[in-house]
Design an enzyme around this catalytic site. Structure first.
Site, PDB file in Angstrom:
ATOM      1  N   GLU A 157       0.818  -1.213   0.000  1.00  0.00           N
ATOM      2  CA  GLU A 157       0.000   0.000   0.000  1.00  0.00           C
ATOM      3  C   GLU A 157       0.856   1.269   0.000  1.00  0.00           C
ATOM      4  O   GLU A 157       0.360   2.350  -0.331  1.00  0.00           O
ATOM      5  CB  GLU A 157      -0.948   0.006   1.204  1.00  0.00           C
ATOM      6  CG  GLU A 157      -0.282  -0.042   2.563  1.00  0.00           C
ATOM      7  CD  GLU A 157      -0.083  -1.460   3.089  1.00  0.00           C
ATOM      8  OE1 GLU A 157      -0.189  -1.646   4.309  1.00  0.00           O
ATOM      9  OE2 GLU A 157       0.197  -2.370   2.275  1.00  0.00           O
ATOM     10  N   GLU A 227      10.378 -14.158   1.043  1.00  0.00           N
ATOM     11  CA  GLU A 227      11.622 -13.383   1.102  1.00  0.00           C
ATOM     12  C   GLU A 227      11.469 -12.390   2.240  1.00  0.00           C
ATOM     13  O   GLU A 227      10.775 -11.382   2.119  1.00  0.00           O
ATOM     14  CB  GLU A 227      11.868 -12.665  -0.222  1.00  0.00           C
ATOM     15  CG  GLU A 227      13.167 -11.876  -0.248  1.00  0.00           C
ATOM     16  CD  GLU A 227      13.374 -11.122  -1.555  1.00  0.00           C
ATOM     17  OE1 GLU A 227      14.072 -10.094  -1.537  1.00  0.00           O
ATOM     18  OE2 GLU A 227      12.827 -11.555  -2.584  1.00  0.00           O
ATOM     19  N   CYS A 261      16.342  -5.134   3.131  1.00  0.00           N
ATOM     20  CA  CYS A 261      16.503  -6.380   3.880  1.00  0.00           C
ATOM     21  C   CYS A 261      17.961  -6.785   3.984  1.00  0.00           C
ATOM     22  O   CYS A 261      18.347  -7.516   4.892  1.00  0.00           O
ATOM     23  CB  CYS A 261      15.680  -7.490   3.249  1.00  0.00           C
ATOM     24  SG  CYS A 261      16.063  -7.812   1.518  1.00  0.00           S
ATOM     25  N   GLU A 359      15.481  -6.418  13.675  1.00  0.00           N
ATOM     26  CA  GLU A 359      15.639  -5.683  12.426  1.00  0.00           C
ATOM     27  C   GLU A 359      15.292  -4.216  12.645  1.00  0.00           C
ATOM     28  O   GLU A 359      14.266  -3.878  13.222  1.00  0.00           O
ATOM     29  CB  GLU A 359      14.748  -6.288  11.346  1.00  0.00           C
ATOM     30  CG  GLU A 359      15.046  -5.739   9.959  1.00  0.00           C
ATOM     31  CD  GLU A 359      14.310  -6.486   8.863  1.00  0.00           C
ATOM     32  OE1 GLU A 359      14.795  -6.496   7.719  1.00  0.00           O
ATOM     33  OE2 GLU A 359      13.244  -7.065   9.146  1.00  0.00           O
TER      34      GLU A 359
END
Length: 456
Positions: A157, A227, A261, A359
């Site tokens: 989005e 992924e 990532c 992360e």
């Protein structure tokens, strides 16, 4: 309605009607009907559409880059870099698909021939990401379409306008409307898509969302490829050119405002050069220009998602409370309406701190001193993730020995934050399942069909 906002200033760019349960179902049924004819078309015909799609990217590159920058906040030069980098990936798929998918005779004796044919999965769902929508999207939809699949593509989005541009370019290139359908909306639309009996689900995003997707379709035995994220470490040995290593890793940590990532998220530095490396690293980071994404000289832009600001604030506060030292940044930047965070460097960190375990997905890095190779490898492997890892040293044998011990899908010697279409992109543990890119990635969108052929 889905509101598209500019993350640099909060202004509304567009408002779009979202897909509903009914429209998602209708697009699935249309894709199911259209897919057999698409798969029956000669491979050369399907590849020709991909080639025209590439031509469209080139022809409209400046406009596409501007759209991408406006909705995700990526600095304009980096948006161009993504689009230009996409061309090489498409070239790889165009060059390798025919050979990869060609039927293979594996036995021919006594009138019996055994052949393996790669056939398309059918209708696949591609739930994509916002941080590199052309890269991570094309890693899926280009080989999927080339292999004869229909694709239900739900862009993030936060990158919806870019997703619609991709759909328009593919349709103008000759891909039928029902063979590549764009779904507009957030998580609710993704949930509706997962209710459909698709033949494969290909997702790029966070580990928590990937886990929920896998659980949602687990009972159907649908092929799932995930992924996911990373907490990517690099070890800097004592024999490096300190300034060069610091410059390379600062870019690897902060490029795209750290929203990748495979951004470098943890750095371990040999104690002999730790202080010199940190000094050079901080100097490099402080030279990065923070500014409006449309400015040609901007290197650091806004965070795309407002909620990530709180994540970074939490990581800084947690690290400071546990003894870390802040050498740069660590705070929200005062820019009205946008989501801005200063490039941040922390030292004296350890693995009790969230910044070294969770992360970050932003312009923040923790640098930890280590006593040698054994400690470095142990700390690099002390994670739930396993996407990428790197070693900087002049000694290739040493790098190979260390990287062989690290649990990661991709490893780097004297480089970082790099993806090649020729190599498989994969992760271990919470970094995901399955493979994109390389010839293995092309084959991911097919299943083998075994032929037993006996002559009369």
């Amino acid at each position: 309605m889905l509101s598209i906002t500019n993350p640099a200033n909060g202004s509304v760019i567009a408002e779009l009607p979202e897909d509903t349960h009914e429209s998602v179902h209708a697009k699935f049924l249309a894709a199911r009907r259209a897919q057999p004819a698409w798969a029956a078309a000669p491979l050369a015909t399907r590849l020709a559409t991909i080639r025209r799609f590439r031509d469209g990217i080139v022809a409209h590159l400046e406009r596409l880059a501007a759209v991408l920058t406006s909705e995700v906040g990526k600095p304009i030069r980096q948006s161009r870099n993504e689009l230009n980098g996409l061309l090489g990936r498409i070239d790889f798929f165009l060059a390798e698909t025919e050979r990869t998918l060609a039927p293979r005779a594996v036995f021919d004796e006594g009138g019996m021939v055994e052949t393996i044919e790669q056939v398309p999965l059918g209708v696949v769902a591609n739930i994509s990401a916002w941080n590199y929508p052309y890269f991570v999207g094309a890693n899926v939809f280009v080989p999927a379409l080339a292999a004869g699949n229909a694709v239900l593509y739900k862009p993030s989005e936060y990158a919806t306008l870019t997703g619609l541009e991709i759909g328009n370019l593919l349709h103008a290139s000759g891909v039928p409307q029902d063979v590549f359908a764009v779904l507009v909306g957030g998580g609710r639309v993704g949930i509706e898509l997962l209710k459909e009996p698709v033949d494969g689900v290909f997702f790029t995003g966070s580990y928590p969302t990937g886990k929920r997707i896998a659980e949602a379709v687990a009972g159907r035995l649908t092929k799932v490829q995930l992924e996911l994220g990373g907490k990517d470490p690099t070890y800097v040995c004592e024999d490096v050119d300190v300034a060069a290593a610091a410059a390379s890793l600062a870019d690897g940590a902060m490029y795209n405002t750290g929203q990748s990532c495979c951004s470098v998220e943890r750095i371990y530095v040999h104690e002999r050069i730790h202080d010199a490396f940190v000094e050079a690293f901080v100097q490099e980071v402080q030279g990065f220009k923070v500014g409006e994404p449309a400015d040609e000289t901007t290197y650091i832009g806004p965070l795309t998602r407002s909620q990530q600001v709180k994540v970074l604030q939490m990581q800084v506060a947690d690290a400071a409370a546990k003894g870390a030292k802040l050498l740069a940044g660590g705070h929200v930047l005062d820019r009205p309406g946008g989501h801005w965070f200063a490039p941040t460097v922390l030292v004296d960190v350890n693995h009790d701190m969230a910044v070294m375990r969770e992360e970050s997905f932003g312009p923040i890095i923790g640098i930890q001193k280590v006593g040698g190779d054994e400690e470095a490898v142990r700390r690099m492997n002390d994670t739930e993730y396993g996407l990428t890892a790197g070693v900087y040293t002049r000694d290739e044998a040493r790098a190979r020995r260390l990287l062989a011990q690290v649990n990661a899908g991709s490893v780097y010697w004297n480089c970082c934050d790099r993806v090649s279409p020729r190599l498989p992109w994969s992760g271990v543990r919470h970094s995901g399942l399955g493979v994109t890119l390389s010839t293995e990635g092309i084959a991911s969108f097919t299943r083998p069909k075994a032929w037993h052929l006996r002559s009369a």
